[in-house]
Design a protein around this motif. Structure first.
Motif, PDB file in Angstrom:
ATOM      1  N   VAL A   1      32.406 -64.732  66.033  1.00  0.00           N
ATOM      2  CA  VAL A   1      31.006 -64.753  65.571  1.00  0.00           C
ATOM      3  C   VAL A   1      30.192 -65.742  66.401  1.00  0.00           C
ATOM      4  O   VAL A   1      29.086 -65.437  66.859  1.00  0.00           O
ATOM      5  CB  VAL A   1      30.954 -65.114  64.066  1.00  0.00           C
ATOM      6  N   ASP A   2      30.755 -66.933  66.621  1.00  0.00           N
ATOM      7  CA  ASP A   2      30.041 -67.962  67.379  1.00  0.00           C
ATOM      8  C   ASP A   2      29.875 -67.572  68.845  1.00  0.00           C
ATOM      9  O   ASP A   2      28.783 -67.721  69.419  1.00  0.00           O
ATOM     10  CB  ASP A   2      30.785 -69.294  67.286  1.00  0.00           C
ATOM     11  N   ALA A   3      30.958 -67.091  69.464  1.00  0.00           N
ATOM     12  CA  ALA A   3      30.917 -66.770  70.896  1.00  0.00           C
ATOM     13  C   ALA A   3      30.021 -65.583  71.203  1.00  0.00           C
ATOM     14  O   ALA A   3      29.378 -65.533  72.247  1.00  0.00           O
ATOM     15  CB  ALA A   3      32.333 -66.502  71.404  1.00  0.00           C
ATOM     16  N   LEU A   4      29.995 -64.628  70.275  1.00  0.00           N
ATOM     17  CA  LEU A   4      29.222 -63.414  70.514  1.00  0.00           C
ATOM     18  C   LEU A   4      27.826 -63.482  69.902  1.00  0.00           C
ATOM     19  O   LEU A   4      27.012 -62.580  70.094  1.00  0.00           O
ATOM     20  CB  LEU A   4      29.963 -62.199  69.954  1.00  0.00           C
ATOM     21  N   ALA A   5      27.554 -64.571  69.161  1.00  0.00           N
ATOM     22  CA  ALA A   5      26.266 -64.739  68.479  1.00  0.00           C
ATOM     23  C   ALA A   5      25.957 -63.523  67.602  1.00  0.00           C
ATOM     24  O   ALA A   5      24.851 -62.968  67.636  1.00  0.00           O
ATOM     25  CB  ALA A   5      25.146 -64.972  69.499  1.00  0.00           C
ATOM     26  N   LEU A   6      26.965 -63.124  66.810  1.00  0.00           N
ATOM     27  CA  LEU A   6      26.828 -61.983  65.910  1.00  0.00           C
ATOM     28  C   LEU A   6      26.971 -62.436  64.464  1.00  0.00           C
ATOM     29  O   LEU A   6      27.603 -63.446  64.182  1.00  0.00           O
ATOM     30  CB  LEU A   6      27.924 -60.949  66.189  1.00  0.00           C
ATOM     31  N   GLU A   7      26.412 -61.658  63.574  1.00  0.00           N
ATOM     32  CA  GLU A   7      26.686 -61.835  62.157  1.00  0.00           C
ATOM     33  C   GLU A   7      28.045 -61.213  61.860  1.00  0.00           C
ATOM     34  O   GLU A   7      28.446 -60.234  62.509  1.00  0.00           O
ATOM     35  CB  GLU A   7      25.606 -61.132  61.317  1.00  0.00           C
ATOM     36  N   ARG A   8      28.754 -61.756  60.884  1.00  0.00           N
ATOM     37  CA  ARG A   8      30.053 -61.194  60.515  1.00  0.00           C
ATOM     38  C   ARG A   8      29.945 -59.705  60.160  1.00  0.00           C
ATOM     39  O   ARG A   8      30.793 -58.897  60.540  1.00  0.00           O
ATOM     40  CB  ARG A   8      30.646 -61.952  59.323  1.00  0.00           C
ATOM     41  N   GLY A   9      28.898 -59.371  59.438  1.00  0.00           N
ATOM     42  CA  GLY A   9      28.724 -57.975  59.035  1.00  0.00           C
ATOM     43  C   GLY A   9      28.585 -57.042  60.222  1.00  0.00           C
ATOM     44  O   GLY A   9      29.118 -55.925  60.217  1.00  0.00           O
ATOM     45  N   SER A  10      27.867 -57.495  61.246  1.00  0.00           N
ATOM     46  CA  SER A  10      27.697 -56.675  62.449  1.00  0.00           C
ATOM     47  C   SER A  10      29.017 -56.500  63.173  1.00  0.00           C
ATOM     48  O   SER A  10      29.354 -55.416  63.659  1.00  0.00           O
ATOM     49  CB  SER A  10      26.681 -57.321  63.390  1.00  0.00           C
ATOM     50  N   LEU A  11      29.797 -57.589  63.236  1.00  0.00           N
ATOM     51  CA  LEU A  11      31.093 -57.539  63.907  1.00  0.00           C
ATOM     52  C   LEU A  11      32.036 -56.573  63.189  1.00  0.00           C
ATOM     53  O   LEU A  11      32.641 -55.702  63.808  1.00  0.00           O
ATOM     54  CB  LEU A  11      31.692 -58.941  63.956  1.00  0.00           C
ATOM     55  N   TYR A  12      32.123 -56.718  61.872  1.00  0.00           N
ATOM     56  CA  TYR A  12      32.996 -55.837  61.100  1.00  0.00           C
ATOM     57  C   TYR A  12      32.516 -54.391  61.153  1.00  0.00           C
ATOM     58  O   TYR A  12      33.320 -53.458  61.246  1.00  0.00           O
ATOM     59  CB  TYR A  12      33.079 -56.301  59.645  1.00  0.00           C
ATOM     60  N   GLY A  13      31.193 -54.207  61.112  1.00  0.00           N
ATOM     61  CA  GLY A  13      30.653 -52.862  61.156  1.00  0.00           C
ATOM     62  C   GLY A  13      30.935 -52.153  62.470  1.00  0.00           C
ATOM     63  O   GLY A  13      31.171 -50.945  62.505  1.00  0.00           O
ATOM     64  N   ALA A  14      30.928 -52.915  63.551  1.00  0.00           N
ATOM     65  CA  ALA A  14      31.127 -52.316  64.877  1.00  0.00           C
ATOM     66  C   ALA A  14      32.598 -52.152  65.244  1.00  0.00           C
ATOM     67  O   ALA A  14      32.985 -51.162  65.878  1.00  0.00           O
ATOM     68  CB  ALA A  14      30.428 -53.173  65.931  1.00  0.00           C
ATOM     69  N   PHE A  15      33.424 -53.122  64.840  1.00  0.00           N
ATOM     70  CA  PHE A  15      34.804 -53.138  65.332  1.00  0.00           C
ATOM     71  C   PHE A  15      35.875 -53.126  64.241  1.00  0.00           C
ATOM     72  O   PHE A  15      37.057 -53.034  64.554  1.00  0.00           O
ATOM     73  CB  PHE A  15      35.026 -54.387  66.199  1.00  0.00           C
ATOM     74  N   GLY A  16      35.482 -53.223  62.994  1.00  0.00           N
ATOM     75  CA  GLY A  16      36.487 -53.332  61.942  1.00  0.00           C
ATOM     76  C   GLY A  16      36.983 -54.765  61.866  1.00  0.00           C
ATOM     77  O   GLY A  16      36.231 -55.700  62.102  1.00  0.00           O
ATOM     78  N   ASP A  17      38.247 -54.941  61.569  1.00  0.00           N
ATOM     79  CA  ASP A  17      38.794 -56.288  61.425  1.00  0.00           C
ATOM     80  C   ASP A  17      39.171 -56.902  62.776  1.00  0.00           C
ATOM     81  O   ASP A  17      39.037 -56.260  63.824  1.00  0.00           O
ATOM     82  CB  ASP A  17      39.996 -56.293  60.473  1.00  0.00           C
ATOM     83  N   LYS A  18      39.635 -58.155  62.737  1.00  0.00           N
ATOM     84  CA  LYS A  18      39.956 -58.874  63.979  1.00  0.00           C
ATOM     85  C   LYS A  18      41.037 -58.154  64.779  1.00  0.00           C
ATOM     86  O   LYS A  18      40.960 -58.080  66.005  1.00  0.00           O
ATOM     87  CB  LYS A  18      40.406 -60.308  63.665  1.00  0.00           C
ATOM     88  N   ARG A  19      42.038 -57.615  64.103  1.00  0.00           N
ATOM     89  CA  ARG A  19      43.137 -56.930  64.793  1.00  0.00           C
ATOM     90  C   ARG A  19      42.622 -55.722  65.579  1.00  0.00           C
ATOM     91  O   ARG A  19      42.975 -55.519  66.737  1.00  0.00           O
ATOM     92  CB  ARG A  19      44.180 -56.491  63.780  1.00  0.00           C
ATOM     93  N   ASN A  20      41.780 -54.904  64.955  1.00  0.00           N
ATOM     94  CA  ASN A  20      41.229 -53.741  65.662  1.00  0.00           C
ATOM     95  C   ASN A  20      40.351 -54.169  66.838  1.00  0.00           C
ATOM     96  O   ASN A  20      40.354 -53.524  67.891  1.00  0.00           O
ATOM     97  CB  ASN A  20      40.412 -52.872  64.702  1.00  0.00           C
ATOM     98  N   PHE A  21      39.611 -55.247  66.646  1.00  0.00           N
ATOM     99  CA  PHE A  21      38.777 -55.789  67.713  1.00  0.00           C
ATOM    100  C   PHE A  21      39.661 -56.224  68.879  1.00  0.00           C
ATOM    101  O   PHE A  21      39.376 -55.943  70.042  1.00  0.00           O
ATOM    102  CB  PHE A  21      37.969 -56.964  67.161  1.00  0.00           C
TER     103      PHE A  21
END
Length: 199
Positions: free
Chosen positions: A37-57
């Motif tokens: 979230v910090d490195a990509l300057a994204l909201e958690r919701g945006s990250l999860y919405g785009a990539f799913g969980d950390k493992r899938n990312f």
């Protein structure tokens, strides 16, 4: 009129490229969702919405890593003498310190890192790694077959067996490089192997 939803306010491909560098430098386990979230300057919701969980990312980042590596491998072996091109492929892990000189730089081969960190317990990661290894072997075997036909490469073993040896070498060098490596000694070993392949 049906709502289409809000468009993403970020470039998904660019975010994946940046995540790849973060995962590659820190590893899967040491990279938290908050780090992403910090490195990509994204909201958690945006990250999860785009990539799913950390493992899938992470697995998507590893796939991007492999796709980029395969493209460069095919390009390197496409024409010209095979052995000098293979020497460069093998020498790359031996020069990891040059690429990782900056703090937080890439560490080793991401396929090898995934093998060590996820493969024992993750079937999808195991499949991704196995597919990457098979592709490496097939691409390199095709180049070695051409080298044998042109009298550049020894016929003392099949191209497939030679390609497997090169896979084991490049993966071994990548793993050892993470613990520190005598670059001169590693390059001497690479040269010895290339000489053994010479007709």
């Amino acid at each position: 009129m049906a709502r289409t939803g809000r468009p993403r306010a970020f470039d998904k491909d660019q975010a994946l490229e940046r995540a790849l560098l973060l995962f590659w430098s820190r590893g899967y386990g040491a990279t938290s969702v908050q780090d992403l979230v910090d490195a990509l300057a994204l909201e958690r919701g945006s990250l999860y919405g785009a990539f799913g969980d950390k493992r899938n990312f992470y697995l998507a980042a590893v796939q991007l890593y492999w796709d980029t590596y395969e493209h460069r491998l095919v390009e390197a072996l496409a024409s010209g003498p095979v052995l000098p091109a293979l020497r460069e492929v093998l020498a790359t892990p031996a020069r990891t310190e040059e690429y990782a000189a900056e703090a937080g730089g890439p560490q080793g081969c991401m396929i090898g890192n995934t093998t060590a960190e996820l493969v024992p317990q993750d079937a999808e990661a195991r499949e991704l790694v196995a597919r990457s290894h098979a592709r490496f072997t097939r691409i390199v075997a095709d180049a070695l077959r051409r080298g044998q036909a042109e009298g550049e490469v020894t016929r003392s073993a099949t191209p497939e067996a030679q390609a497997q040896l090169l896979l084991f070498t490049v993966q071994g060098l990548s793993l050892v490089s993470r613990a520190g490596l005598d670059t001169a000694a590693a390059l001497a070993a690479v040269d010895a192997l290339i000489d053994a392949l010479r007709a």
